[in-house]
Design an enzyme around this catalytic site. Structure first.
Site, PDB file in Angstrom:
ATOM      1  N   ASP A 195       0.858  -1.190   0.000  1.00  0.00           N
ATOM      2  CA  ASP A 195       0.000   0.000   0.000  1.00  0.00           C
ATOM      3  C   ASP A 195       0.890   1.235   0.000  1.00  0.00           C
ATOM      4  O   ASP A 195       2.060   1.178   0.408  1.00  0.00           O
ATOM      5  CB  ASP A 195      -0.921   0.008   1.218  1.00  0.00           C
ATOM      6  CG  ASP A 195      -1.970   1.122   1.128  1.00  0.00           C
ATOM      7  OD1 ASP A 195      -2.649   1.204   0.079  1.00  0.00           O
ATOM      8  OD2 ASP A 195      -2.104   1.905   2.074  1.00  0.00           O
ATOM      9  N   GLU A 221       0.798   5.765   0.582  1.00  0.00           N
ATOM     10  CA  GLU A 221       0.124   7.028   0.865  1.00  0.00           C
ATOM     11  C   GLU A 221       0.783   8.094   0.007  1.00  0.00           C
ATOM     12  O   GLU A 221       1.988   8.008  -0.296  1.00  0.00           O
ATOM     13  CB  GLU A 221       0.204   7.398   2.338  1.00  0.00           C
ATOM     14  CG  GLU A 221      -0.429   6.399   3.287  1.00  0.00           C
ATOM     15  CD  GLU A 221      -1.913   6.168   3.063  1.00  0.00           C
ATOM     16  OE1 GLU A 221      -2.568   7.057   2.472  1.00  0.00           O
ATOM     17  OE2 GLU A 221      -2.416   5.103   3.459  1.00  0.00           O
ATOM     18  N   HIS A 249      -5.580   6.415   7.626  1.00  0.00           N
ATOM     19  CA  HIS A 249      -4.917   5.480   6.726  1.00  0.00           C
ATOM     20  C   HIS A 249      -3.412   5.548   6.970  1.00  0.00           C
ATOM     21  O   HIS A 249      -2.848   6.619   7.217  1.00  0.00           O
ATOM     22  CB  HIS A 249      -5.207   5.836   5.278  1.00  0.00           C
ATOM     23  CG  HIS A 249      -6.603   5.545   4.855  1.00  0.00           C
ATOM     24  ND1 HIS A 249      -6.907   4.870   3.696  1.00  0.00           N
ATOM     25  CD2 HIS A 249      -7.792   5.836   5.433  1.00  0.00           C
ATOM     26  CE1 HIS A 249      -8.227   4.778   3.572  1.00  0.00           C
ATOM     27  NE2 HIS A 249      -8.770   5.358   4.628  1.00  0.00           N
ATOM     28  N   ASP A 251      -2.381  -0.460   6.624  1.00  0.00           N
ATOM     29  CA  ASP A 251      -3.340  -0.952   5.639  1.00  0.00           C
ATOM     30  C   ASP A 251      -2.834  -2.212   4.952  1.00  0.00           C
ATOM     31  O   ASP A 251      -3.617  -3.115   4.622  1.00  0.00           O
ATOM     32  CB  ASP A 251      -3.647   0.129   4.606  1.00  0.00           C
ATOM     33  CG  ASP A 251      -4.546   1.217   5.165  1.00  0.00           C
ATOM     34  OD1 ASP A 251      -4.935   1.113   6.345  1.00  0.00           O
ATOM     35  OD2 ASP A 251      -4.864   2.175   4.438  1.00  0.00           O
ATOM     36  N   HIS A 278      -4.483  10.593   5.716  1.00  0.00           N
ATOM     37  CA  HIS A 278      -3.366   9.879   6.338  1.00  0.00           C
ATOM     38  C   HIS A 278      -2.662  10.633   7.477  1.00  0.00           C
ATOM     39  O   HIS A 278      -1.908  10.030   8.241  1.00  0.00           O
ATOM     40  CB  HIS A 278      -2.326   9.464   5.289  1.00  0.00           C
ATOM     41  CG  HIS A 278      -1.892  10.580   4.382  1.00  0.00           C
ATOM     42  ND1 HIS A 278      -1.280  11.728   4.827  1.00  0.00           N
ATOM     43  CD2 HIS A 278      -1.971  10.696   3.027  1.00  0.00           C
ATOM     44  CE1 HIS A 278      -0.987  12.499   3.803  1.00  0.00           C
ATOM     45  NE2 HIS A 278      -1.416  11.919   2.695  1.00  0.00           N
TER      46      HIS A 278
END
Length: 244
Positions: free
Chosen positions: A7, A9, A155, A160, A58
């Site tokens: 994942d 960000e 997040h 995640d 985030h």
């Protein structure tokens, strides 16, 4: 089989048009359907401002990221971690667009896109096929598969990825080995659900054999296929090829 759940960000939504960048990478390793404990977390200085909407998701700001390495400085470490693995990403086109943009900005020999070093599976597309017409975001899948996501107030790429790894293993289901004699492995896949085993002294499964008439009718059907098909009946070809 080695898999990496990944994942990211980012500073915003558009890498190519808006010049948005990756600010965190999180990855979790799975080998033979077991989470190994190997993880990768990289915070990255994006060299630009972060959109307010992205910060609300985030919580990573420019002050926190100041002094963190640039993507060019961690690219080799990242590529080595995901190399030759099947990479699992939820909504893969989004993350791929950002990672490929970062690799393109490196302007150096070697990988110019993530698919140069690994294969990619989109777990969101997989979930939509498995649960058509239902919500298939990560939070919805956590509820469906009883995965604890209580720590997900904001997040985070590594958080995640860890949650998605649990969801992916439950969503793809099944026992971990061909023979169901590994209770620990089965429990890891099934979570808190009880493993129910059939009693050893249960009645044998009945085997019903074809009658002579049924065998004769089948052979007659194959005779017709031999006569009508250019290469004959495929069943007879396979039986002949497998005969000792």
């Amino acid at each position: 089989m080695r898999q990496v759940v990944l994942d990211t960000e980012t500073t915003g939504l558009e890498p190519e048009q808006g010049g948005h960048r990756v600010i965190e990478v999180g990855a979790v390793e799975i080998v033979d359907r077991k989470i190994t404990g190997r993880r990768l977390q990289l915070y990255i200085d994006p060299e630009r401002e972060i959109d307010d909407a992205a910060f609300d998701v985030h919580g990573l700001d420019a002050e926190f990221l100041a002094g963190k390495p640039k993507f060019a400085q961690v690219a080799d470490e990242f590529l080595a971690f995901v190399g030759d693995a099947e990479v699992i990403i939820h909504n893969a086109p989004f993350d791929l667009a950002f990672i490929d943009y970062e690799l393109k900005l490196l302007d150096r020999p070697g990988a110019t896109k993530l698919l140069d070093v690994c294969t990619v599976t989109d777990s969101l597309a997989m979930a939509r096929r498995k649960h058509p017409g239902q919500k298939n975001g990560l939070d919805a899948l956590c509820r469906r598969y009883e995965v604890d996501n209580s720590a997900r107030e904001l997040h985070g790429a590594l958080l995640d990825a860890e949650i998605l790894a649990d969801v992916y293993l439950r969503m793809t289901g099944g026992q971990l080995s061909l023979f169901a004699d590994d209770d620990e492995a089965l429990a890891e896949t099934l979570g808190a659900r009880e493993i129910v085993r059939l009693p050893e002294d249960r009645p044998a499964i009945a085997v019903v054999l074809a009658s002579p008439g049924e065998i004769s009718a089948h052979e007659a059907y194959l005779d017709n296929l031999d006569a009508d098909a250019e290469n004959g009946a495929v069943w007879r070809r396979r039986a002949s090829a497998s005969a000792p």
